[in-house]
Design a protein around this motif. Sequence first.
Motif, short mmCIF file in Angstrom:
data_model
loop_
_atom_site.label_atom_id
_atom_site.label_comp_id
_atom_site.label_asym_id
_atom_site.label_seq_id
_atom_site.Cartn_x
_atom_site.Cartn_y
_atom_site.Cartn_z
N PRO A 195 0.93 -1.11 -0.08
CA PRO A 195 0.12 0.04 0.02
C PRO A 195 0.76 1.27 -0.01
CG PRO A 195 -0.36 -0.94 2.11
CD PRO A 195 0.52 -2.12 1.14
N VAL A 196 1.92 1.21 0.66
CA VAL A 196 2.82 2.42 0.59
C VAL A 196 3.31 3.05 -0.82
CG1 VAL A 196 5.01 3.37 1.42
CG2 VAL A 196 3.57 2.30 3.04
N ARG A 199 0.78 4.21 -2.70
CA ARG A 199 0.38 5.70 -2.74
C ARG A 199 1.37 6.41 -3.29
NH1 ARG A 199 0.34 6.91 3.36
NH2 ARG A 199 -0.45 9.04 2.40
N LEU A 200 2.71 6.10 -3.38
CA LEU A 200 3.75 6.76 -3.74
C LEU A 200 3.74 6.99 -5.22
CD1 LEU A 200 6.75 5.83 -1.44
CD2 LEU A 200 5.89 7.87 -1.60
N ALA A 201 3.57 5.73 -5.93
CA ALA A 201 3.37 5.71 -7.40
C ALA A 201 2.09 6.55 -7.78
CB ALA A 201 3.01 4.16 -7.95
N GLY A 202 1.11 6.44 -6.92
CA GLY A 202 -0.23 7.30 -7.15
C GLY A 202 0.10 8.69 -7.08
N ILE A 211 12.17 2.07 -5.16
CA ILE A 211 12.94 1.53 -4.29
C ILE A 211 12.12 0.73 -3.24
CG2 ILE A 211 14.07 2.55 -2.27
CD1 ILE A 211 14.60 5.26 -3.33
N ILE A 212 10.84 0.99 -3.09
CA ILE A 212 10.00 0.25 -2.25
C ILE A 212 10.10 -1.31 -2.85
CG2 ILE A 212 7.71 -0.41 -1.30
CD1 ILE A 212 9.30 1.98 -0.22
#
Length: 284
Positions: A195-196, A199-202, A211-212
């Motif tokens: 989910p992180v 959110r970052l891609a979004g 990196i994730i």
Amino acid sequence: MPEKTPATALPDPSLSPRHRALVVLCMTDPREKAGAARALYRDAMALSDGALRADEAIDADGGHIIPGRPERPVLVAPQSVERRRSLHTAAGRAAMIHALCHIEFNAINLALDAVWRFAGMPPAYYRDWLRVADEEALHFTLLADHLGTLGAAYGDFPAHNSLWEMTGKTAGDVLARMALVPRTLEARGLDASPPVRARLAGAGDHAAAAIIDIILRDEVGHVAIGNHWYRWLCAQRKLEPVATYAQLAEQYRAPKLRGPFNLEARRAAGFDEDELAWLEASAG
């Protein structure tokens, strides 16, 4: 280790890898610590089993504070850490990346502590945790570099210390350490990463999302290492893994895990179906 060795000094290469792990653990500069952890892994991989000195008794006294930390970030209670900001702003993404950076800095310390503190384990145990320290150091560096592109640096935001607190609680028993740090606290990252990343891609930060991806790939391996050595220790002590985990979680007051769980990643990391069933049944 000389009593007056500064906390930022590079470890003496004549020391054993386990002793060097303690020196690196006590280093206070995050970038220097990450670089030293990576160098230690490379050096240790070239050594024989005997050179790892698994049975060496290492004295941590000498005025060193474990773990070594920079003056910043300021450590506060978890509930005092600033609430999430919008990831559609550079400041919001910086706060998120900083939180991840702090987790990875702590993860370097966790791996190094597992190496120096617990004597008498098989040589493969030390190689495994030195590898973890190396990869956590890479994660920290990638995140810290990305944080710089957002106009911030590690230390700019407050952070909390809950990851290290469980490390301190389990300092007296390697079984408890394997159960409650890699298999519990670090395994939470398997659940949180997708989910992180989304959110970052979004928010358009595709560099952070990449990196994730690296972190999740490697963390599956780190949790698998924790699972392997937890089960090895249970077999050595003739303990049943699921019941023993439940007992240790209660004894050490491990945080209650909550879903949803990344079952695919947890299976890849070595959790069996009995463990996953217990996890889902006991989730708060």
